[in-house]
Design a protein around this motif. Structure first.
Motif, short mmCIF file in Angstrom:
data_model
loop_
_atom_site.label_atom_id
_atom_site.label_comp_id
_atom_site.label_asym_id
_atom_site.label_seq_id
_atom_site.Cartn_x
_atom_site.Cartn_y
_atom_site.Cartn_z
N LEU A 36 0.82 -1.21 0.00
CA LEU A 36 0.00 0.00 0.00
C LEU A 36 0.85 1.27 0.00
O LEU A 36 0.37 2.35 -0.34
N GLY A 37 2.08 1.13 0.43
CA GLY A 37 2.96 2.29 0.50
C GLY A 37 2.60 3.23 1.62
O GLY A 37 2.83 4.45 1.52
N ILE A 38 2.08 2.68 2.72
CA ILE A 38 1.64 3.52 3.83
C ILE A 38 1.69 2.71 5.12
O ILE A 38 1.52 1.48 5.11
N ILE A 39 1.95 3.38 6.24
CA ILE A 39 2.00 2.70 7.54
C ILE A 39 0.60 2.64 8.12
O ILE A 39 -0.10 3.65 8.21
N LEU A 40 0.18 1.45 8.50
CA LEU A 40 -1.17 1.24 9.03
C LEU A 40 -1.21 1.24 10.56
O LEU A 40 -2.24 1.56 11.16
N PHE A 41 -0.08 0.84 11.19
CA PHE A 41 -0.05 0.70 12.65
C PHE A 41 1.13 1.48 13.25
O PHE A 41 2.23 1.49 12.68
N GLU A 42 0.85 2.09 14.39
CA GLU A 42 1.92 2.62 15.25
C GLU A 42 2.26 1.53 16.26
O GLU A 42 1.36 0.96 16.89
N ARG A 43 3.55 1.20 16.41
CA ARG A 43 3.97 0.16 17.35
C ARG A 43 4.28 0.80 18.71
O ARG A 43 5.02 1.79 18.78
N HIS A 44 3.72 0.20 19.77
CA HIS A 44 3.95 0.67 21.14
C HIS A 44 4.35 -0.53 22.00
O HIS A 44 3.55 -1.04 22.79
N GLY A 45 5.55 -1.00 21.82
CA GLY A 45 5.98 -2.19 22.55
C GLY A 45 5.20 -3.40 22.08
O GLY A 45 5.24 -3.78 20.92
N ARG A 46 4.44 -4.01 23.00
CA ARG A 46 3.66 -5.21 22.66
C ARG A 46 2.33 -4.87 22.00
O ARG A 46 1.67 -5.75 21.45
N THR A 47 1.91 -3.65 22.10
CA THR A 47 0.63 -3.26 21.54
C THR A 47 0.83 -2.37 20.31
O THR A 47 1.92 -1.87 20.06
N VAL A 48 -0.27 -2.22 19.58
CA VAL A 48 -0.25 -1.36 18.39
C VAL A 48 -1.52 -0.53 18.37
O VAL A 48 -2.51 -0.86 19.04
N SER A 49 -1.49 0.53 17.59
CA SER A 49 -2.70 1.33 17.37
C SER A 49 -2.72 1.74 15.91
O SER A 49 -1.67 1.83 15.26
N LEU A 50 -3.91 1.98 15.40
CA LEU A 50 -4.05 2.36 14.00
C LEU A 50 -3.57 3.80 13.78
O LEU A 50 -3.84 4.68 14.60
N THR A 51 -2.89 3.99 12.68
CA THR A 51 -2.59 5.36 12.27
C THR A 51 -3.87 5.96 11.67
O THR A 51 -4.88 5.27 11.47
N LYS A 52 -3.81 7.25 11.40
CA LYS A 52 -4.94 7.92 10.74
C LYS A 52 -5.31 7.18 9.46
O LYS A 52 -6.49 6.97 9.14
N TYR A 53 -4.31 6.75 8.72
CA TYR A 53 -4.54 6.10 7.43
C TYR A 53 -4.97 4.63 7.63
O TYR A 53 -5.69 4.07 6.81
N GLY A 54 -4.52 4.06 8.73
CA GLY A 54 -4.97 2.72 9.09
C GLY A 54 -6.47 2.72 9.39
O GLY A 54 -7.19 1.77 9.04
N ARG A 55 -6.95 3.80 10.04
CA ARG A 55 -8.38 3.88 10.34
C ARG A 55 -9.20 4.01 9.05
O ARG A 55 -10.28 3.41 8.93
N ILE A 56 -8.67 4.77 8.10
CA ILE A 56 -9.36 4.88 6.80
C ILE A 56 -9.40 3.52 6.10
O ILE A 56 -10.43 3.09 5.58
N PHE A 57 -8.26 2.83 6.12
CA PHE A 57 -8.19 1.52 5.47
C PHE A 57 -9.11 0.51 6.17
O PHE A 57 -9.70 -0.36 5.52
#
Length: 294
Positions: free
Chosen positions: A43-64
């Motif tokens: 996709l050429g875009i980051i979908l997740f922000e990594r926070h140690g063992r957990t992750v969260s959606l980026t703005k673009y991940g939420r759109i996807f």
């Protein structure tokens, strides 16, 4: 992008944790991580922000995710629909000529549905001329059609199911109605309301006139018995028509030919060597066995 990647992405997005999502998906965490990494690269875009063992959606991940949810919802609906069609609760697209609309088709389908094994099957109903029926069958718009026989259609199986008597109809009090023994050639002496020449019955009646060297004065053509009978009842002419149930609704005389037994055959037709779901197979089998008894 694959369907599995969308499923994996949805699972991680919901759980916000690769290990928990991998456990629910029954795959290894490294495999899940690689799949998401490949998706992000594609996709050429980051979908997740990594926070140690957990992750969260980026703005673009939420759109996807919004798109993914819609896609997977449609996939689920499609799967349910296909399973339903492959079961006893399938669907049949049936099309037929106008003379069968008033009684024959409703009665035929109701009898078919009265069986417990068929009661969950649904139908779509269409009325057309035979030429349109055949084209619709070949384009898979219809599963089964009922109309006239059409030559030079090697991919279509035609099965005769019903014979319709051809009769003369006249206005009440018409001179021909006084004739105790009407014959086909009587049609030459009066204006005739004919079938549309491109319809199955139009071709049939015109072939009949040619075969018996009859030269009728056809003053107009109409698409079906209702239209023809309406004009005949108002004394625009007489007609040679199939003895259909709809004629009961008009004030006219029905005369049976005494010189020939003129019958028009109605055929059931379907595509040969063509995949059919169980509902369509069952209906075709039923019409073969029961269609001539109505």
């Amino acid at each position: 992008m694959t369907l599995n990647q969308l499923i994996y992405f949805q699972a991680v997005a919901r759980r916000q944790h690769f290990r928990i999502a991998a456990s629910e998906l029954n795959i290894s965490q490294p495999s899940l991580s690689r799949s998401i990494a490949n998706l992000e690269e594609e996709l050429g875009i980051i979908l997740f922000e990594r926070h140690g063992r957990t992750v969260s959606l980026t703005k673009y991940g939420r759109i996807f995710l919004e798109h993914t949810e819609r896609i997977l919802s449609e996939v689920t609906l499609a799967e349910k629909q296909m399973k339903r069609l492959s079961s006893s609760a399938g669907h049949v697209d049936i099309a037929y000529v106008f003379p069968l609309a008033e009684r024959y088709i409703p009665h035929l389908v109701r009898r078919f549905l009265s069986s417990d094994k068929n009661k969950e099957i649904t139908f779509s109903f269409h009325q057309k001329h035979t030429t349109e029926l055949v084209e619709g069958l070949k384009s898979e718009q219809y599963d089964v059609i009922l109309g006239s026989y059409v030559e030079n259609e090697p991919d279509i199986q035609f099965v005769p199911i019903l014979n319709q008597e051809m009769i003369i109809i006249t206005p009440i009090g018409h001179p021909l109605s006084e004739n105790k023994k009407p014959v086909l050639r009587d049609l030459e002496h009066y204006p005739i309301i004919g079938y549309d020449r491109h319809s199955g019955l139009g071709r049939f009646t015109n072939r009949t006139y040619e075969a018996y060297s009859i030269h009728p004065d056809i003053i107009c053509e109409s698409p079906d018995e209702n239209a023809i009978a309406s004009l005949v009842a108002e004394d625009f002419g007489i007609a040679l028509v199939a003895d259909a149930d709809s004629l009961d609704h008009f004030r006219l005389e029905r005369l049976h030919l005494t010189d020939i037994n003129l019958q028009h055959t109605v055929y059931m037709a379907y595509l040969k060597s063509h995949y059919q779901i169980p509902a369509v197979k069952n209906f075709i089998s039923f019409v073969r066995k029961e269609g001539t008894k109505l």
